[in-house]
Design a protein around this motif. Structure first.
Motif, PDB file in Angstrom:
ATOM      1  N   ASP A 143       0.034  -5.644   3.990  1.00 44.47           N
ATOM      2  CA  ASP A 143      -1.304  -5.091   3.984  1.00 44.47           C
ATOM      3  C   ASP A 143      -1.059  -3.715   3.929  1.00 44.47           C
ATOM      4  O   ASP A 143      -0.298  -3.069   4.692  1.00 44.47           O
ATOM      5  CB  ASP A 143      -1.930  -5.783   5.101  1.00 44.47           C
ATOM      6  N   ASP A 144      -1.842  -3.157   3.238  1.00 46.37           N
ATOM      7  CA  ASP A 144      -1.811  -1.625   3.130  1.00 46.37           C
ATOM      8  C   ASP A 144      -2.557  -0.867   4.490  1.00 46.37           C
ATOM      9  O   ASP A 144      -2.286   0.140   4.785  1.00 46.37           O
ATOM     10  CB  ASP A 144      -2.534  -1.015   2.057  1.00 46.37           C
TER      11      ASP A 144
ATOM     12  N   ASP B 285      -2.066  -9.212   1.084  1.00 47.22           N
ATOM     13  CA  ASP B 285      -3.315  -8.619   0.877  1.00 47.22           C
ATOM     14  C   ASP B 285      -3.299  -8.623  -0.342  1.00 47.22           C
ATOM     15  O   ASP B 285      -2.511  -8.293  -1.271  1.00 47.22           O
ATOM     16  CB  ASP B 285      -3.247  -7.495   1.557  1.00 47.22           C
TER      17      ASP B 285
ATOM     18  N   GLN C  30      -5.925  -6.408  -2.149  1.00 45.08           N
ATOM     19  CA  GLN C  30      -6.172  -5.122  -2.777  1.00 45.08           C
ATOM     20  C   GLN C  30      -5.257  -4.016  -1.991  1.00 45.08           C
ATOM     21  O   GLN C  30      -5.488  -3.677  -0.824  1.00 45.08           O
ATOM     22  CB  GLN C  30      -7.702  -4.690  -2.071  1.00 45.08           C
ATOM     23  N   MET C  31      -4.538  -3.351  -2.617  1.00 47.64           N
ATOM     24  CA  MET C  31      -3.299  -2.203  -2.411  1.00 47.64           C
ATOM     25  C   MET C  31      -3.181  -1.310  -3.246  1.00 47.64           C
ATOM     26  O   MET C  31      -3.227  -1.705  -4.650  1.00 47.64           O
ATOM     27  CB  MET C  31      -1.969  -3.013  -1.937  1.00 47.64           C
TER      28      MET C  31
HETATM   29 MG   LIG Z   1      -5.918  -3.845   1.335  1.00 44.30          MG
END
Ligand SMILES: [Mg+2]
Length: 293
Positions: free
Chosen positions: A11-12, A55, A57-58
């Protein structure tokens, strides 16, 4: 104590990683990555993860792209992926599952559900791994079985042809094995097979492929070995066998060695020549190494 399974959390946002890691760290060994590239690297390094929580959205590489890369690579394809994401549209979930993820968890999630789903997929992974081992191994000796040998050898041989490498095939048959079974019973026969396999395995290099070909026959693929080197190897194996009594019995084997010819010789062809050499070794008195022409 059973070894803990390994989870890779990607995850970012470090706070998201902390949340998941806090939830799962007691039961699993945790690896973490804050971007896609790091995830791809960690997926291939020891300990290889048993499950990836990914995740979507990165920045740079998003979760879907990471998933595609993992699926496209032979060494990471078998690692199950669960997307963990705030994207809650049905199409997003469908897309993730179509890409090959085993599950999709939408944030905000219930901790109990995350724990349960992770546990389920870890269990499935363990069962899959056990099945893969069963399918690849000879049950008695733990060596590769014939099916895997054919598969691996075909790859090694096309590699050897492509890069002009030397390769030899050694075919081995335990001498008078039928008499062992007849005179001492099958449990002694099985013990002999297991011990012979263990002795051979001890003597070869890790890159050499060894398989139980059937009955009391074994095949070894020797990379970067010509007939001279292969003969030395075979003599070592022969000596190791005759030097150590098994179940109180003197066990020996006959060896047939063939070097892969250039051009287009197939595994079946070189194996056939090794088998002919083995036949000569039997005819010439057993407990010896013969070379194919
Ligand atoms: Mg994210």
């Amino acid at each position: 104590m059973e070894k803990k399974s390994t989870l890779l959390i990607v995850d970012d946002a470090p706070s998201n990683i902390q949340l998941l890691a806090g939830l799962l760290k007691d039961k699993y060994q945790i690896k973490i990555a804050t971007d896609g590239q790091r995830c791809l690297d960690l997926a291939q390094s020891d300990p290889v993860p048993d499950l990836i929580l990914l995740d979507v959205q990165m920045p740079e590489m998003n979760g879907y792209e990471v998933c595609r890369h993992l699926q496209a690579n032979d060494s990471t394809r078998q690692i199950p992926i669960i997307f963990v994401t705030g994207k809650d549209q049905t199409e997003d979930e469908e897309f993730g599952l179509i890409l090959g993820a085993v599950d999709y968890i939408i944030k905000p999630y219930s901790p109990a559900i995350v724990e349960a789903r992770v546990a389920t997929h870890i269990k499935l992974k363990q069962q899959n791994d056990a099945l893969r081992r069963l399918a690849m191994e000879d049950q008695l000796t733990g060596l590769y079985n014939r099916h895997v040998l054919m598969d691996v050898s075909t790859k090694r041989i096309s590699q050897a042809h492509r890069h002009n490498l030397t390769l030899s095939v050694l075919m081995i048959d335990i001498d008078h094995f039928k008499a062992v079974n007849d005179e001492h019973g099958h449990s002694v026969g099985d013990a002999v097979l297991r011990q012979v396999a263990a002795i051979f395995k001890q003597q070869i290099r890790t890159e050499d492929v060894i398989a139980r070909f059937g009955g009391e026959e074994f095949v070894i693929i020797l990379d970067n070995c010509d007939l001279a080197k292969g003969t030395k190897k075979a003599e070592l194996l022969r000596a190791a066998l005759t030097g150590s009594p098994i179940e109180g019995l003197r066990v020996s084997a006959s060896f047939g060695l063939a070097q892969l010819r250039d051009k287009d010789e197939t595994f079946e062809q070189v194996l056939h020549r090794a088998d002919e050499a083995l036949y000569n070794a039997k005819n010439n008195g057993r407990n010896r190494v013969e070379l194919a022409d």
